[in-house]
Scaffold this motif. Structure first.
Motif, PDB file in Angstrom:
ATOM      1  N   GLU A 100      57.506  -9.759   6.533  1.00 14.56           N
ATOM      2  CA  GLU A 100      56.639 -10.469   7.484  1.00 14.56           C
ATOM      3  C   GLU A 100      55.246  -9.858   7.483  1.00 14.56           C
ATOM      4  O   GLU A 100      54.241 -10.571   7.537  1.00 14.56           O
ATOM      5  N   LEU A 157      61.535 -14.227   1.738  1.00  9.36           N
ATOM      6  CA  LEU A 157      61.610 -14.136   3.194  1.00  9.36           C
ATOM      7  C   LEU A 157      62.397 -15.324   3.760  1.00  9.36           C
ATOM      8  O   LEU A 157      63.235 -15.158   4.654  1.00  9.36           O
ATOM      9  N   TYR A 170      65.808 -15.217   6.012  1.00  6.04           N
ATOM     10  CA  TYR A 170      65.976 -15.941   7.281  1.00  6.04           C
ATOM     11  C   TYR A 170      67.228 -16.812   7.225  1.00  6.04           C
ATOM     12  O   TYR A 170      68.003 -16.886   8.181  1.00  6.04           O
ATOM     13  N   LYS A 207      62.916 -20.730  10.989  1.00  8.87           N
ATOM     14  CA  LYS A 207      61.967 -19.913  10.236  1.00  8.87           C
ATOM     15  C   LYS A 207      62.169 -20.084   8.731  1.00  8.87           C
ATOM     16  O   LYS A 207      61.200 -20.015   7.955  1.00  8.87           O
TER      17      LYS A 207
END
Length: 423
Positions: free
Chosen positions: A118, A133, A137, A145
């Motif tokens: 992040e 990422l 998630y 997200k």
């Protein structure tokens, strides 16, 4: 050749420098930078390590860490990345944080990896970071997200892995229509690898979107009339019992026995299927088709005479032996199809009381590959029943769900026999 020459040159210079007891930072830096730019990360790592050890400059530790990461030496990369951050107190450095994030992922510490990524994403607009990422998630079931990141990656790359992740999100949110719509759109625009084609076919059939499947695979076949595209189109047609149309497609590839094999199996013409499998094995020497020939011979004669039973078992044993040698050579693992053949052979040895103990051994191998298979669990329980080990048979059979037993006549028959079994 040039890369090898330069690497040898670097080693030669290193040896000369060591003998002369001299160290030239500029020269080492030039050699290491050049090696890195050429993708020779092993030489780059060694050079930057020498620079770090000689100068104690942590900037070289960082470069050595990045080189080690590119080389796949993740342990060294992590050690040097931590050394850099500890010396500089720079916990926001992107290069070393990527190494740390990768290490956390490998260790299974997803939350720490997400936190680092992040931060990286705020500093760097990278599709690769978005994909990793978003995937993390998704692994945490944080769909809100995950979706925008994976969707952004997919829209720019049309990557099949990203497509599957988006479909997973849609289905997890009970949004079947969006999932199927995206899948069909992708297939029409970009086609599919063999793996995705197979998964797409299964998904569309699972959700009973037969019309959609026919439209998609027909369009793919007409746009690119390859054997693989023909095969999926034929599968759709045969699932609807449109055998004449399927035959017409197959006839455009008169020398391809695989298409005929699929057609015969779909029509349950197992004697003809066995013949095709035999011909394919003779041409390719792929043990899979020797095993399929045996299976189809059995299906063509559900209660085969002893001579045919012996022949079927011999073919399966030969196929598994050849496959075992193939696996040893390629260093791969047994797959689900292998498991099917192991169980098939094992069950025949058990059910016909030919060699129950050996049959159980084959079934256990199948269960190692696919421990969730009800058919294989049933075979194992039936094997112990045949040996007279009633308690073991009952214990194993008890793991099969009752609703599954009710829906399959053979399981019902086995349950009745095993229930009456007395040690």
């Amino acid at each position: 050749m040039l890369k090898s020459f330069l690497k040898v040159g670097f080693i030669f210079v290193l040896c000369v420098a060591l003998k002369a007891n001299t160290f030239s930072e500029d020269y080492y830096l030039m050699i290491s930078s050049d090696a890195f730019n050429r993708g020779d990360f092993a030489t780059a790592k060694d050079g930057y390590l020498v620079l770090y050890e000689e100068t104690n400059n942590v900037a070289y530790a960082k470069q050595a860490a990045v080189s080690a990461a590119n080389l796949g030496d993740f342990q060294t990369a992590l050690k040097l990345a931590l050394a850099y951050q500890e010396a500089t107190k720079d916990t926001k450095d992107i290069s070393t944080n990527k190494i740390l994030a990768d290490s956390y992922i490998r260790m299974g510490d997803v939350k720490k990896a997400i936190s680092l990524l992040e931060g990286i994403r705020k500093e760097e607009d990278s599709l690769a970071v978005d994909n990793v990422l978003g995937t993390l998630y998704l692994s945490q079931k944080d769909f809100d997200k995950a979706f925008p990141l994976i969707n952004k990656f997919y829209n720019q790359t049309h990557d099949e892995g990203a497509l599957e992740k988006i479909i997973t999100i849609y289905l997890s949110q009970n949004n079947k229509n969006e999932a199927l719509s995206l899948l069909k759109s992708h297939l029409k625009k970009y086609g599919c690898s063999e793996e995705l084609c197979q998964k797409s076919f299964n998904t569309l059939m699972q959700f009973n979107d037969i019309a959609g499947a026919q439209e998609v695979f027909k369009e793919m076949y007409e746009k690119s009339p390859t054997i693989e595209n023909a095969r999926y189109y034929i599968w759709i047609l045969t699932s609807q019992k449109k055998y004449k149309q399927a035959q017409e497609v197959a006839q455009t590839f008169p020398l391809n026995r695989h298409l005929l094999l699929d057609l015969y199996v779909a029509q349950k013409e197992f004697a003809l299927a066995a013949k095709q499998a035999s011909l394919i094995y003779a041409e390719q020497k792929n043990p899979k088709y020797l095993a399929l020939e045996a299976v189809y011979l059995y299906e063509a004669t559900p209660s085969p005479p002893k001579t045919l039973t012996t022949q079927i078992i011999k073919k399966l044993e030969d196929a598994l032996l050849q496959r075992k040698k193939e696996i040893a050579s390629t260093k791969e693992n047994l797959n689900y199809q292998d498991a099917f053949f192991y169980n098939f052979l094992g069950y025949m040895l058990i059910d016909y009381s030919i060699d129950v103990k050996r049959g159980i051994g084959y079934v256990k191998t199948a269960l190692e590959v696919d421990p969730g298979s009800i058919s294989y669990v049933d075979s194992l329980a039936w094997g112990y029943y045949k040996l007279g080990k009633c308690a073991e048979a009952k214990k194993i059979f008890a793991t099969i769900p009752k609703e599954q037993i009710e829906s399959e006549p053979e399981l019902k028959t086995h349950l009745q026999s095993i229930s009456k079994c007395a040690q």
